[in-house]
Design a protein around this motif. Structure first.
Motif, PDB file in Angstrom:
ATOM      1  N   TYR A   1     -21.707  19.602  15.928  1.00 50.60           N
ATOM      2  CA  TYR A   1     -21.601  18.882  17.197  1.00 50.60           C
ATOM      3  C   TYR A   1     -22.628  17.751  17.283  1.00 50.60           C
ATOM      4  O   TYR A   1     -22.289  16.610  17.577  1.00 50.60           O
ATOM      5  CB  TYR A   1     -21.766  19.844  18.377  1.00 50.60           C
ATOM      6  CG  TYR A   1     -21.638  19.118  19.698  1.00 50.60           C
ATOM      7  CD1 TYR A   1     -20.383  18.773  20.181  1.00 50.60           C
ATOM      8  CD2 TYR A   1     -22.756  18.736  20.422  1.00 50.60           C
ATOM      9  CE1 TYR A   1     -20.248  18.074  21.357  1.00 50.60           C
ATOM     10  CE2 TYR A   1     -22.632  18.033  21.598  1.00 50.60           C
ATOM     11  CZ  TYR A   1     -21.373  17.704  22.067  1.00 50.60           C
ATOM     12  OH  TYR A   1     -21.251  17.004  23.218  1.00 50.60           O
ATOM     13  N   TYR A   2     -23.885  18.056  17.028  1.00 55.51           N
ATOM     14  CA  TYR A   2     -24.927  17.047  17.151  1.00 55.51           C
ATOM     15  C   TYR A   2     -25.066  16.270  15.848  1.00 55.51           C
ATOM     16  O   TYR A   2     -24.894  16.818  14.763  1.00 55.51           O
ATOM     17  CB  TYR A   2     -26.265  17.707  17.489  1.00 55.51           C
ATOM     18  CG  TYR A   2     -26.321  18.233  18.885  1.00 55.51           C
ATOM     19  CD1 TYR A   2     -26.244  17.367  19.966  1.00 55.51           C
ATOM     20  CD2 TYR A   2     -26.444  19.582  19.142  1.00 55.51           C
ATOM     21  CE1 TYR A   2     -26.287  17.836  21.250  1.00 55.51           C
ATOM     22  CE2 TYR A   2     -26.487  20.064  20.435  1.00 55.51           C
ATOM     23  CZ  TYR A   2     -26.408  19.181  21.485  1.00 55.51           C
ATOM     24  OH  TYR A   2     -26.442  19.641  22.759  1.00 55.51           O
ATOM     25  N   SER A   3     -25.429  14.994  16.011  1.00 57.14           N
ATOM     26  CA  SER A   3     -25.695  14.191  14.827  1.00 57.14           C
ATOM     27  C   SER A   3     -26.944  14.733  14.146  1.00 57.14           C
ATOM     28  O   SER A   3     -27.887  15.144  14.808  1.00 57.14           O
ATOM     29  CB  SER A   3     -25.911  12.743  15.244  1.00 57.14           C
ATOM     30  OG  SER A   3     -26.713  12.098  14.296  1.00 57.14           O
ATOM     31  N   PRO A   4     -26.974  14.733  12.806  1.00 54.28           N
ATOM     32  CA  PRO A   4     -28.163  15.245  12.108  1.00 54.28           C
ATOM     33  C   PRO A   4     -29.431  14.472  12.471  1.00 54.28           C
ATOM     34  O   PRO A   4     -30.534  14.997  12.346  1.00 54.28           O
ATOM     35  CB  PRO A   4     -27.821  15.066  10.627  1.00 54.28           C
ATOM     36  CG  PRO A   4     -26.464  14.511  10.554  1.00 54.28           C
ATOM     37  CD  PRO A   4     -25.898  14.362  11.896  1.00 54.28           C
TER      38      PRO A   4
END
Lengths: 375, 365
Positions: free
Chosen positions: B239-242
Motif C-alpha cells: 500500500y505505502y510507497s517504499p
C-alpha cells in the motif's frame, strides 16, 4: 460483604473519575462546525490564504453554507480565525475536497503545508485534492443558486469524472504517496469556473516538488489512467480518422468507441545508458459512434489498425509532453525499480532527469468487438 | 504451588494465549521497523526470525518437560534449592511486569493519539485495569478462555485489511532481495520485540491439559503469530510507497484511514476501540503471570491480593507519571534486551544445564 463494599467503592471512584475529568474530549454536535471543503491560495502579496465552506443546518437561513476565509501562516494557525468566524468549534474531520489555487501551484513544496492533515490523527485523509485554474476565492464564493453546495458538487463531479477516467481521483493520502515516491510525480484533478458554473477540465500534472507542470484534457486523462492500469472497462475515446470527409461545421470524420477490455503491459529494459519502456496497449472495444459511411463487414479489418495508430500517436505525444516537462505521472519509476533495480538505484534521486532521457516504444493492439444494433 | 484441578487450559487456549501476548501491540509498528532496516524485503526477515523464535519456544517446552507438575520456580526450588527458585520467580515477575507495563502504556498512548487526545492518561489506565483485574483474578483457565473468545471475535479483521488492496501496488515488492541478504538479516532483529511472550510457557506448562501436545502447540502458535505479521506487513508494503512507509509510526492503523465506506467516515475510530480488546491480550495474561510469580515469591496461595496491589500501583504510577512516546521507545529498547536474555539466552543455558545435570545424575546412579 467486604467484597461488595469494595466493588461499590470502585464503581463510585470510577464514575467520579470519568465524569469529572474525561469530558474534555466530548463535543456536542450542535457545538461543532464541520467544514466540508478547504481551499488554499496565495493573495497578491504571496500571503497564505485559506477558505472553508461549512454547511448550515437551519430552516430560516436561505443560504445553506457559510464561507470563511482569512490569511494565516499555517493551517493549524488558521483554526483560531475559523473559530472566530463560525458559530461552533471548527473541526477538520470531514473535508470532502481540498482546493489548491493556481498561485500556490507556482511554488514548490506547498504539500508540506498539508502536514496537519496527516499529523492530527482525527483528520480525514480521503479528501480529494483539486487544482483550481484561477483563484480559490472565485470558486468558493460563487454559490450559484441552482447548484448543490460546493463541496458536495465538487466531490460528486470528481467521483463521476474519475469513474469514467476523465480525471484522476487523487486523495490527500495518495498525493502524499506520489509526492514522496521517488519514481513518480503527482497528478491531481483540475477544475475551473466558467460563466458562473464550475466544471472539471481534466488533470493537473505537477513537478516533483509540487509545482505546476502541465495540464491534460479529458481524453489524455483517460490515456494516463490506462497507462497506470487504473482505467476500468467502459472508458470512451473518440478519434478523427484521417482521410474521411468533413461536411460543413460537423466533424463527420469522427469515430468513438467504448473500451470493453483494457490491458497495459510495460516492459522495462536498460539499453545504451538509458531506460527503455516498451508499452503494449491491448484494447478490445465496442464502436459506439461512426459518423462516416462504412461497410463494416469489409472495412473493419482495415479500420482496426487505423484506430490503433491514432491511439498510439496520441499516447506518444503525451509521453513526449511528460518528457519535455520532466515529469512522470504514470510512475514508470516503479517499473524501473522493480525490473532494473541496480540502474534505478543510481538515478532514483533525480528520476525525472532519467525519465526525460528514457525512450518509449508504444504498440497498440485494437480489436473491434461489436458495432451496436445498426450497420 | 501445585496445579489445582479445574484450572487446566486446552491446547487451543494455550496457542491463542501465546499468540495474543506476542501480537498484541507489537504488530502496529512492525511494518515500519522492518521497512526502515530491510526495505520492501522486510517480510523475508519475518520468515527468518520465525525459525529462530520457533526454536526458542521449543527449547522452553523442552525445559518444562522436566517439570510436568510445577512451574519453573517450583522446579528450580526442587532441584537447585529454594533460593534458585526465588531468584527465577523474581526474574520472571520483573520480566512480566515490564512486558505488562509496556503493553499497557502503548495501548494508552495509542488511545490518546487516535481517540481521546484530551483525556488524562490515568483515567484511561484505570478504565483498562478494571476488566483486567476482573479477568486475571480467576486464573489461567478464564484468561485462556478470554484469549480464545477475543481471537474468534477478531477473525473478521483480516477481511477489512483486504480493502486497501484496491490501491495496492504489488510492484513495490519487486525485485525480491533488493540489496542482498545483509539488510534482511539486520531487519530480523526487529522481530525480537514482536515475539516476546513465549516465556508464558514457564508458568502455563503445568496447567496444560494435554502436555504431550505442547510441542505442536508452540509450533502452531509461532506460525500463527508469523502469519499475522506476514499478512499485515505485506499489506502495508504494497500500500505505502517504499520511500514513504517509514514516515508512519503505526502503519497498520494508518492504512485503515484510506478505506472509504458510504455509511461511515474515519473507519479507524471504531477499529481502534475494538483493537483495545486485542491489545488487552498482552496485559491481561501478563498481569496474571506476573502476579503468579510474585505470589510464588511471597509464598501466597491466592494471587488476588498481589493483583490488587499491582493494579493500584500501576494506577498510581500513571497518575504521577505517564511515559511520553520517546520514553516508551526507550522502555521498548530495555524490554528487547531483557526479553532476549529471558526468552532466548536463558532457556538455552538452562537447557544445556539440564542435559548435563541429567547425564551426570545417570552416571552417578
Amino acid at each position: 460483604m467486604k467484597q461488595r463494599l469494595l466493588s461499590a467503592l470502585t464503581i463510585v471512584v470510577l464514575v467520579c473519575l470519568t465524569t469529572t475529568t474525561s469530558c474534555q474530549d466530548q463535543l456536542n454536535l450542535e457545538d461543532a462546525s464541520t467544514p466540508l471543503a478547504i481551499g488554499l491560495d496565495l493573495n497578491e502579496d504571496n500571503q497564505f490564504e485559506f477558505y472553508t465552506s461549512t454547511p448550515i443546518f437551519s430552516k430560516n437561513i436561505k443560504k445553506k453554507s457559510l464561507e470563511i476565509s482569512g490569511t494565516a501562516r499555517t493551517l493549524r494557525q488558521s483554526r483560531a480565525l475559523q473559530n472566530a468566524q463560525s458559530p461552533g468549534s471548527a473541526q477538520g474531520r470531514n473535508y470532502q475536497v481540498l482546493l489548491v489555487g493556481k498561485r500556490i501551484l507556482q511554488h514548490e513544496d506547498w504539500i508540506t503545508m498539508l502536514d496537519i492533515i496527516f499529523r492530527d490523527a482525527r483528520n480525514t485523509v480521503t479528501d480529494r485534492v483539486i487544482a483550481v485554474e484561477g483563484s480559490v476565492s472565485e470558486i468558493m464564493l460563487l454559490n450559484p443558486p441552482d447548484q448543490p453546495m460546493l463541496p458536495i458538487l465538487l466531490r460528486g463531479m470528481i467521483n463521476t469524472s474519475s469513474g469514467s477516467s476523465e480525471t484522476v481521483s487523487t486523495t490527500a493520502q495518495e498525493l502524499r504517496r506520489q509526492y514522496y515516491e521517488k519514481g513518480m510525480t503527482p497528478s491531481i484533478s483540475q477544475v475551473k469556473v466558467k460563466d458562473n458554473s464550475v466544471l472539471v477540465t481534466g488533470t493537473t500534472l505537477l513537478h516533483k516538488g509540487g509545482k505546476f507542470a502541465a495540464s491534460l484534457g479529458y481524453q489524455e486523462s483517460i490515456l494516463l489512467n490506462i497507462l497506470q492500469n487504473n482505467a476500468r472497462s467502459g472508458v470512451s475515446l473518440s478519434y478523427a480518422i484521417p482521410g474521411k470527409p468533413q461536411t460543413g461545421p460537423f466533424h463527420t470524420d469522427m469515430i468513438s468507441f467504448t473500451a470493453q477490455k483494457l490491458a497495459t503491459k510495460i516492459k522495462t529494459s536498460y539499453k545504451r545508458s538509458r531506460f527503455q519502456f516498451d508499452i503494449k496497449l491491448k484494447i478490445a472495444a465496442a464502436l459506439t459512434e461512426i459518423l462516416f459511411p462504412l461497410t463494416i463487414q469489409q472495412d473493419y479489418k482495415k479500420l482496426e489498425p487505423i484506430i490503433a495508430e491514432q491511439v498510439k500517436l496520441q499516447t506518444e505525444a503525451m509521453l513526449k509532453k511528460f518528457q519535455s516537462h520532466k515529469i512522470d505521472p504514470v510512475g514508470f519509476g516503479l517499473n524501473a525499480r522493480a525490473y532494473q533495480y541496480q540502474q534505478y538505484k543510481k538515478v532514483q534521486d533525480h528520476w525525472t532527469d532519467a525519465i526525460a532521457d528514457a525512450s518509449f516504444h508504444v504498440t497498440v493492439e485494437f480489436t473491434i468487438n461489436s458495432i451496436g444494433p445498426i450497420k | 504451588m501445585k496445579v489445582h484441578p479445574g484450572h487446566e487450559i486446552t491446547s487451543l487456549q494455550y496457542i491463542f494465549l501465546l499468540t495474543g501476548v506476542q501480537v498484541g501491540v507489537a504488530v502496529l509498528s512492525l511494518p515500519r521497523k522492518l521497512a526502515e532496516t530491510a526495505g520492501t524485503d522486510g517480510w523475508i526477515s519475518i520468515l527468518v526470525w520465525w525459525l529462530v523464535s520457533m526454536l526458542a519456544s521449543l527449547i522452553i517446552v523442552q525445559i518444562m518437560k522436566n517439570s510436568p507438575r510445577g512451574s519453573l520456580p517450583d522446579w528450580a526450588a526442587e532441584v537447585l534449592g529454594v533460593w534458585a527458585g526465588k531468584t527465577i520467580a523474581l526474574l520472571l515477575t520483573l520480566y512480566f511486569c515490564v512486558l505488562l507495563y509496556d503493553g499497557l502504556t502503548k495501548s494508552v498512548l495509542i488511545t490518546k493519539t487516535w481517540l481521546l487526545p484530551n483525556t488524562p492518561a490515568y483515567v484511561i489506565t484505570v478504565l483498562l485495569l478494571l476488566p483486567t483485574y476482573m479477568i486475571a483474578r480467576h486464573g489461567p483457565r478464564i484468561v485462556g478462555r478470554y484469549c480464545e473468545l477475543i481471537v474468534y471475535l477478531s477473525l473478521w479483521i483480516p477481511l477489512v485489511y483486504l480493502l486497501p488492496l484496491k490501491q495496492a501496488h504489488f510492484i513495490h515488492l519487486l525485485p525480491v532481495v533488493k540489496d542482498g541478504w545483509q539488510p534482511i538479516l539486520t531487519g530480523a532483529k526487529e522481530m525480537i520485540y514482536p515475539t516476546l511472550g513465549m516465556a508464558a510457557t514457564f508458568v502455563l506448562y503445568p496447567y496444560l491439559k494435554h502436555k504431550e501436545k505442547a510441542t505442536a502447540a508452540v509450533i502452531a502458535s509461532s506460525s500463527l503469530t508469523m502469519l499475522t505479521y506476514l499478512f499485515m506487513t505485506l499489506i502495508c508494503l504494497v500500500y505505502y510507497s517504499p520511500d514513504e512507509i517509514a514516515e508512519y509510526n503505526n502503519p497498520v492503523i494508518s492504512v485503515l484511514k484510506s478505506i472509504e465506506f458510504r455509511f461511515i467516515e474515519r473507519i479507524e475510530v471504531p477499529f481502534i476501540a475494538f483493537y483495545l480488546t486485542i491489545f488487552s491480550l498482552v496485559w491481561i495474561p501478563t498481569m496474571y503471570l506476573a502476579t503468579f510469580c510474585s505470589s510464588w515469591l511471597f509464598a501466597r496461595k491466592d494471587i488476588r491480593g498481589q493483583l490488587q496491589i499491582l493494579c493500584i500501583l500501576i494506577a498510581l504510577a500513571t497518575y504521577f507519571y505517564t511515559p511520553t512516546l520517546y520514553q516508551n521507545l526507550m522502555m521498548e529498547k530495555i524490554l528487547i534486551g531483557f526479553g532476549l536474555s529471558v526468552e532466548y539466552i536463558f532457556p538455552l543455558i538452562l537447557l544445556s544445564f539440564i542435559v548435563l545435570y541429567n547425564r551426570l545424575r545417570r552416571r552417578n546412579c
